[in-house]
Each structure stands twice: as structure tokens, then as C-alpha cells.
Design an enzyme around this catalytic site. Structure first.
Site, mmCIF file in Angstrom:
data_model
loop_
_atom_site.group_PDB
_atom_site.id
_atom_site.type_symbol
_atom_site.label_atom_id
_atom_site.label_comp_id
_atom_site.label_asym_id
_atom_site.label_seq_id
_atom_site.Cartn_x
_atom_site.Cartn_y
_atom_site.Cartn_z
ATOM 1 N N CYS A 142 0.824 -1.216 0.000
ATOM 2 C CA CYS A 142 0.000 0.000 0.000
ATOM 3 C C CYS A 142 0.858 1.266 0.000
ATOM 4 C CB CYS A 142 -0.996 -0.030 1.159
ATOM 5 S SG CYS A 142 -2.376 1.136 0.938
ATOM 6 N N LYS A 163 -11.797 8.493 -1.026
ATOM 7 C CA LYS A 163 -11.081 7.330 -0.523
ATOM 8 C C LYS A 163 -11.535 6.064 -1.236
ATOM 9 C CE LYS A 163 -9.928 4.849 3.738
ATOM 10 N NZ LYS A 163 -10.122 4.761 5.206
ATOM 11 N N HIS A 235 -4.374 -4.567 0.443
ATOM 12 C CA HIS A 235 -4.116 -5.085 1.787
ATOM 13 C C HIS A 235 -4.623 -6.521 1.897
ATOM 14 C CE1 HIS A 235 -2.523 -1.647 4.006
ATOM 15 N NE2 HIS A 235 -3.392 -0.866 3.369
ATOM 16 N N GLU A 237 -3.426 -8.754 3.532
ATOM 17 C CA GLU A 237 -3.216 -9.240 4.908
ATOM 18 C C GLU A 237 -4.343 -8.852 5.858
ATOM 19 O OE1 GLU A 237 -1.805 -5.005 5.158
ATOM 20 O OE2 GLU A 237 -1.836 -6.600 3.639
#
Length: 309
Positions: A142, A163, A235, A237
Site C-alpha cells: 500500500c 477514498k 491489503h 493481509e
């Protein structure tokens, strides 16, 4: 095979409850095998959560992995106990003379700042420069990917109109990529960011190749030849509830956030989200460890050659 982390690290107890094999340092020393040394530069504010997320993925392979945690000396985390940082994190000066099979540079909540305006940019730049000669393969996540693309190759980050938050569909666009070996034609990844790196800027750099993309989220994975550097914009994870926590945090702060896309069932924020990216996340990290770290790193890490850019 297990992941070798300090026995008192909070992640150890969490992973053991999940039946992920965690090996104590004492037992690891008794094995006649060289573990893969992985250094994590953790820039996320919720450090214990990020440690656990990454350890979970790195521990789900057939390789023995030894984790070390690194911090920037100029930043004092607000969401992590000082005792935890003192017990488990090292400064750059502590690892400067070491060599590592792999390194992970995480994301950071710094997207609204120009890179050079960040107080720790000089130290981060020094670490990224050092990684070229002391780490065989560096995995950027990221904001860490945006910082790496900018520092090493001059690729600018571009502010989005709003966003980007949600779980998005991706496709492998570089069909020969072993990083995505075994992936389905379509796979899902969470994203949470205000900025991006544009495809046309990445394509200007001959040393870089785009491996996977999303129609909604843009470029997802970028690699140098041989995978000495990997840049991942999402992301994988993340835990199932991470985007939900970010949504409620932003709502409490009065930021009027949009509901993360493709995340809450029927966009109902009162329903628990369904995790749809865990299998691809495990495959992504296991492919990185196997093909770019384990099979390529010299047995003697001091024989790692410098990466020319």
C-alpha cells in the site's frame, strides 16, 4: 513448517489458538536448517494487529521463517505500548550490518503528505536504499508500495477524488507471473487508500512490469525483473473486520466515509462482513516466500548482490 517469532510476542498466542505452528526460538536453534530471515518495517499505527496479520500469512507455508521487527526511530506510535516497542522492535542502526532473505515494508497513514514533507522520510529513504544491497526480495504494501515506487523509480502518487475503500475484483495481467501461480482467473483484495500510482506512470519505467490489475482499484501488483522488489497496492493481509473498524473510526471522526464497496452484506453496516480474500492472500505470500525468497536467496545471505536501478 512453523514461523519462529519471539515467544512473548502477542501474535504467538493468537496464532497458536488458530492452530498455526509457532516455534519457540529455543526449538528453532536445535533444528539443522537455516530459517528464512524476514525483516518487517512496520509503519502501521496498530502495530500488534499488523504483526499478527503478517505473521499469520508467513507462518502458513512449508518454510521455517524467522521474523524481526523494525521501526523508524523518529516516530513514536500512539496505539502501541512503549513496553512492546522496546521489547520487540529494533532501530535501523541495530540491523544495518545484517542481511535478510526478505523484507516487508507495510502501509502507513501518511497519504495526505508529500513524501519529502514526512519527518522520517530521510530515514525511510536510507532503509530503502540499504535494502537494495542487504535484502534479496523486498515486498512493499500500500503506502509502502507508493513510497518505494517513488523513491526507487520516481513514480508519483496521485490523490484520488475520494477514498478507495472496499473489496475489489482483480485479474492477473502478466500471465507468466509466478507470484500469481495457482491463482484463479479472478481474485478479491481489500483496498483502503486516498492515493494511487497510475498505470501510465509505471509503464514509463522499463525496469517495472505490472502483474495484476483491477478495473476499479487500478494497478495491484508491480515487480522488477526477478522479483527483487515487489509493490502491492492493496491489503491482502487485512482481517475480516479491518475495513469495518476503519469505517467506524472515520465515521466517529466526522469524515463522513462511504460504505466500503463489496464488503458488508447488502451494504448493511450492521451485518458482519464475509471474508472473501483469505485464500488468495495465503497463496500470494507463500508464492513470494517460495519463488522469490527461498529458491533465489543465496544460502549465505552475505553473498546478496546489490540491486542496480
Amino acid at each position: 513448517m512453523p514461523i519462529n517469532i519471539p515467544v512473548d510476542l502477542p501474535a504467538a498466542q493468537i496464532l497458536e489458538r488458530e492452530n498455526i505452528f509457532v516455534m519457540t526460538e529455543r526449538r528453532a536453534l536445535s533444528q539443522d536448517i537455516r530459517p528464512l530471515r524476514i525483516l518487517i518495517l512496520n509503519l502501521m499505527p496498530t502495530k500488534i494487529t499488523t504483526e499478527t496479520q503478517l505473521a499469520r500469512l508467513l507462518g502458513n507455508t512449508a518454510l521455517q521463517v524467522e521474523l524481526e521487527l523494525l521501526k523508524l526511530s523518529g516516530r513514536t506510535p500512539k496505539n502501541t505500548p512503549v513496553e512492546h516497542m522496546l521489547a520487540f522492535y529494533k532501530n535501523f542502526s541495530d540491523v544495518r550490518d545484517n542481511y535478510y532473505d526478505g523484507m516487508i515494508i507495510t502501509g502507513a497513514p501518511l497519504e495526505n503528505f508529500q513524501f519529502e514533507a514526512i519527518s522520517s522520510w530521510d530515514e525511510l529513504s536510507a532503509i530503502m536504499e540499504w535494502s537494495k544491497s542487504h535484502v534479496h526480495s523486498t515486498f512493499h504494501i500500500c503506502w509502502g508500495a507508493q513510497a518505494g515506487l517513488y523513491y526507487h523509480y520516481g513514480v508519483p502518487k496521485i490523490h484520488l477524488r475520494e477514498k478507495l475503500s472496499g473489496v475489489f475484483t482483480h485479474r492477473v495481467t502478466h500471465k507468466g507471473s509466478i507470484l500469481f501461480r495457482g491463482f484463479d482467473d479472478v481474485f478479491l483484495v481489500p483496498h483502503s487508500r486516498y492515493t494511487t500510482a497510475m498505470k501510465h506512470d509505471i509503464l514509463k519505467v522499463p525496469a517495472l512490469k505490472i502483474l495484476a490489475e483491477s478495473h476499479e482499484a487500478g494497478v495491484y501488483a508491480v515487480s522488477t525483473d526477478g522479483g527483487r522488489q515487489l509493490f502491492i497496492t492493496g491489503h491482502s493481509e487485512y482481517d475480516p473486520d479491518t475495513l469495518a473498524k476503519e469505517y467506524w473510526r472515520d465515521k466517529k471522526a466526522g469524515l463522513n466515509p462511504k460504505i466500503p464497496a463489496n464488503y458488508f452484506p447488502n451494504d448493511n453496516v450492521n451485518l458482519a462482513p464475509v471474508c472473501s480474500w483469505r485464500s488468495s492472500a495465503n497463496l500470494l505470500f507463500s508464492n513470494w516466500l517460495n519463488y522469490f525468497v527461498y529458491q533465489q536467496t543465496p544460502y549465505n545471505t552475505r553473498e546478496i548482490t546489490g540491486l542496480k536501478i
